[in-house]
Design a protein around this motif. Structure first.
Motif, PDB file in Angstrom:
ATOM      1  N   CYS A   1       0.868  -1.172   0.000  1.00 52.58           N
ATOM      2  CA  CYS A   1       0.000   0.000   0.000  1.00 52.58           C
ATOM      3  C   CYS A   1       0.907   1.225   0.000  1.00 52.58           C
ATOM      4  O   CYS A   1       2.126   1.097  -0.121  1.00 52.58           O
ATOM      5  CB  CYS A   1      -0.926  -0.002   1.208  1.00 52.58           C
ATOM      6  SG  CYS A   1      -0.065   0.066   2.780  1.00 52.58           S
ATOM      7  N   SER A   2       0.347   2.403   0.138  1.00 57.46           N
ATOM      8  CA  SER A   2       1.129   3.631   0.229  1.00 57.46           C
ATOM      9  C   SER A   2       0.685   4.427   1.440  1.00 57.46           C
ATOM     10  O   SER A   2      -0.508   4.643   1.635  1.00 57.46           O
ATOM     11  CB  SER A   2       0.929   4.481  -1.034  1.00 57.46           C
ATOM     12  OG  SER A   2       1.407   3.810  -2.165  1.00 57.46           O
ATOM     13  N   LEU A   3       1.641   4.837   2.250  1.00 58.95           N
ATOM     14  CA  LEU A   3       1.362   5.679   3.408  1.00 58.95           C
ATOM     15  C   LEU A   3       1.360   7.127   2.951  1.00 58.95           C
ATOM     16  O   LEU A   3       2.276   7.577   2.270  1.00 58.95           O
ATOM     17  CB  LEU A   3       2.441   5.486   4.479  1.00 58.95           C
ATOM     18  CG  LEU A   3       2.392   6.410   5.692  1.00 58.95           C
ATOM     19  CD1 LEU A   3       1.091   6.238   6.473  1.00 58.95           C
ATOM     20  CD2 LEU A   3       3.594   6.154   6.588  1.00 58.95           C
ATOM     21  N   GLU A   4       0.322   7.847   3.312  1.00 58.20           N
ATOM     22  CA  GLU A   4       0.239   9.262   2.963  1.00 58.20           C
ATOM     23  C   GLU A   4       1.074  10.047   3.975  1.00 58.20           C
ATOM     24  O   GLU A   4       0.767  10.064   5.163  1.00 58.20           O
ATOM     25  CB  GLU A   4      -1.218   9.714   2.980  1.00 58.20           C
ATOM     26  CG  GLU A   4      -1.442  11.082   2.407  1.00 58.20           C
ATOM     27  CD  GLU A   4      -2.914  11.434   2.355  1.00 58.20           C
ATOM     28  OE1 GLU A   4      -3.551  11.115   1.342  1.00 58.20           O
ATOM     29  OE2 GLU A   4      -3.412  12.001   3.342  1.00 58.20           O
ATOM     30  N   ILE A   5       2.168  10.673   3.487  1.00 56.31           N
ATOM     31  CA  ILE A   5       3.050  11.423   4.359  1.00 56.31           C
ATOM     32  C   ILE A   5       3.230  12.837   3.825  1.00 56.31           C
ATOM     33  O   ILE A   5       2.877  13.123   2.676  1.00 56.31           O
ATOM     34  CB  ILE A   5       4.423  10.730   4.524  1.00 56.31           C
ATOM     35  CG1 ILE A   5       5.137  10.619   3.177  1.00 56.31           C
ATOM     36  CG2 ILE A   5       4.270   9.384   5.184  1.00 56.31           C
ATOM     37  CD1 ILE A   5       6.544  10.068   3.287  1.00 56.31           C
ATOM     38  N   PHE A   6       3.794  13.701   4.656  1.00 61.52           N
ATOM     39  CA  PHE A   6       4.017  15.084   4.243  1.00 61.52           C
ATOM     40  C   PHE A   6       5.517  15.332   4.092  1.00 61.52           C
ATOM     41  O   PHE A   6       6.272  15.281   5.053  1.00 61.52           O
ATOM     42  CB  PHE A   6       3.428  16.057   5.272  1.00 61.52           C
ATOM     43  CG  PHE A   6       3.538  17.484   4.851  1.00 61.52           C
ATOM     44  CD1 PHE A   6       2.601  18.023   3.979  1.00 61.52           C
ATOM     45  CD2 PHE A   6       4.576  18.285   5.294  1.00 61.52           C
ATOM     46  CE1 PHE A   6       2.696  19.347   3.569  1.00 61.52           C
ATOM     47  CE2 PHE A   6       4.681  19.601   4.888  1.00 61.52           C
ATOM     48  CZ  PHE A   6       3.736  20.139   4.024  1.00 61.52           C
ATOM     49  N   ILE A   7       5.955  15.574   2.844  1.00 62.88           N
ATOM     50  CA  ILE A   7       7.325  15.980   2.544  1.00 62.88           C
ATOM     51  C   ILE A   7       7.199  17.199   1.639  1.00 62.88           C
ATOM     52  O   ILE A   7       7.118  17.074   0.424  1.00 62.88           O
ATOM     53  CB  ILE A   7       8.125  14.861   1.841  1.00 62.88           C
ATOM     54  CG1 ILE A   7       8.118  13.591   2.665  1.00 62.88           C
ATOM     55  CG2 ILE A   7       9.545  15.337   1.565  1.00 62.88           C
ATOM     56  CD1 ILE A   7       8.809  12.413   2.000  1.00 62.88           C
ATOM     57  N   TYR A   8       7.081  18.357   2.218  1.00 66.16           N
ATOM     58  CA  TYR A   8       6.814  19.618   1.527  1.00 66.16           C
ATOM     59  C   TYR A   8       5.422  19.675   0.916  1.00 66.16           C
ATOM     60  O   TYR A   8       4.949  20.724   0.535  1.00 66.16           O
ATOM     61  CB  TYR A   8       7.880  19.919   0.462  1.00 66.16           C
ATOM     62  CG  TYR A   8       9.268  19.957   1.034  1.00 66.16           C
ATOM     63  CD1 TYR A   8       9.647  20.963   1.905  1.00 66.16           C
ATOM     64  CD2 TYR A   8      10.183  18.973   0.714  1.00 66.16           C
ATOM     65  CE1 TYR A   8      10.929  20.990   2.445  1.00 66.16           C
ATOM     66  CE2 TYR A   8      11.462  18.996   1.254  1.00 66.16           C
ATOM     67  CZ  TYR A   8      11.818  20.003   2.112  1.00 66.16           C
ATOM     68  OH  TYR A   8      13.084  20.020   2.647  1.00 66.16           O
ATOM     69  N   ARG A   9       4.807  18.544   0.747  1.00 67.78           N
ATOM     70  CA  ARG A   9       3.418  18.417   0.310  1.00 67.78           C
ATOM     71  C   ARG A   9       2.989  16.988   0.624  1.00 67.78           C
ATOM     72  O   ARG A   9       3.822  16.148   0.969  1.00 67.78           O
ATOM     73  CB  ARG A   9       3.269  18.714  -1.189  1.00 67.78           C
ATOM     74  CG  ARG A   9       4.026  17.767  -2.081  1.00 67.78           C
ATOM     75  CD  ARG A   9       3.958  18.224  -3.531  1.00 67.78           C
ATOM     76  NE  ARG A   9       4.771  17.382  -4.360  1.00 67.78           N
ATOM     77  CZ  ARG A   9       4.338  16.342  -5.056  1.00 67.78           C
ATOM     78  NH1 ARG A   9       3.076  15.991  -5.009  1.00 67.78           N
ATOM     79  NH2 ARG A   9       5.154  15.642  -5.799  1.00 67.78           N
ATOM     80  N   ILE A  10       1.717  16.691   0.512  1.00 68.59           N
ATOM     81  CA  ILE A  10       1.246  15.347   0.818  1.00 68.59           C
ATOM     82  C   ILE A  10       1.562  14.429  -0.359  1.00 68.59           C
ATOM     83  O   ILE A  10       1.194  14.717  -1.495  1.00 68.59           O
ATOM     84  CB  ILE A  10      -0.267  15.351   1.115  1.00 68.59           C
ATOM     85  CG1 ILE A  10      -0.525  16.160   2.387  1.00 68.59           C
ATOM     86  CG2 ILE A  10      -0.792  13.937   1.257  1.00 68.59           C
ATOM     87  CD1 ILE A  10      -1.987  16.348   2.704  1.00 68.59           C
ATOM     88  N   VAL A  11       2.281  13.336  -0.068  1.00 68.59           N
ATOM     89  CA  VAL A  11       2.654  12.365  -1.101  1.00 68.59           C
ATOM     90  C   VAL A  11       2.400  10.950  -0.590  1.00 68.59           C
ATOM     91  O   VAL A  11       2.538  10.680   0.595  1.00 68.59           O
ATOM     92  CB  VAL A  11       4.131  12.503  -1.519  1.00 68.59           C
ATOM     93  CG1 VAL A  11       4.408  13.817  -2.200  1.00 68.59           C
ATOM     94  CG2 VAL A  11       5.061  12.317  -0.344  1.00 68.59           C
ATOM     95  N   PRO A  12       2.018  10.034  -1.473  1.00 68.19           N
ATOM     96  CA  PRO A  12       1.907   8.632  -1.075  1.00 68.19           C
ATOM     97  C   PRO A  12       3.273   7.958  -1.174  1.00 68.19           C
ATOM     98  O   PRO A  12       3.956   8.075  -2.188  1.00 68.19           O
ATOM     99  CB  PRO A  12       0.921   8.053  -2.100  1.00 68.19           C
ATOM    100  CG  PRO A  12       1.046   8.933  -3.293  1.00 68.19           C
ATOM    101  CD  PRO A  12       1.476  10.282  -2.799  1.00 68.19           C
TER     102      PRO A  12
END
Length: 120
Positions: free
Chosen positions: A24-35
């Motif tokens: 699956c993909s974890l929704e994280i924040f690296i300058y913006r929300i990315v999977p």
């Protein structure tokens, strides 16, 4: 997949057993929300999310979630895919690109090993 499973198995404690595991993909924040793609694993002691680093640079993501701190877990079908969301302490974690069969097996394992017994 075997390489990732081997890395996850290396992280397990003595007597810890994998109950359910899926991509699956974890929704994280690296300058913006990315999977961030990885593998979500439920064991008899905890939940783990493991993701390899970007281009193999060693910046892998390993998140550990203790069952007693998971307050709710939900599976949602949406127009452009499915996701699983759970509340851990005071934060919500979103896992995207989840197949329904994977979610069912995973949620049963989490509910069985949860101290709370049942979720919303």
């Amino acid at each position: 997949m075997n390489e990732i499973r081997n890395k996850i198995e290396d992280m397990l404690d003595h007597g810890e057993i994998v109950l359910a595991s899926f991509h699956c993909s974890l929704e994280i924040f690296i300058y913006r929300i990315v999977p961030w793609p990885g593998v979500l694993t439920a064991t008899n002691k905890r939940v783990l999310f493991y993701a390899e680093g970007f281009m193999g640079k060693g910046n892998e993501i390993v998140n550990e979630y203790q069952y007693e701190r998971i307050h709710s877990i939900k599976f949602k079908k949406e127009l452009f895919g499915s996701k699983m969301v759970f509340a851990y302490d005071s934060e919500w974690y979103k896992f995207l690109h989840v197949k329904e069969n994977d979610a069912d097996t995973f949620m049963e394992a989490v509910k069985e090993y949860s101290v709370k017994g049942s979720f919303q």
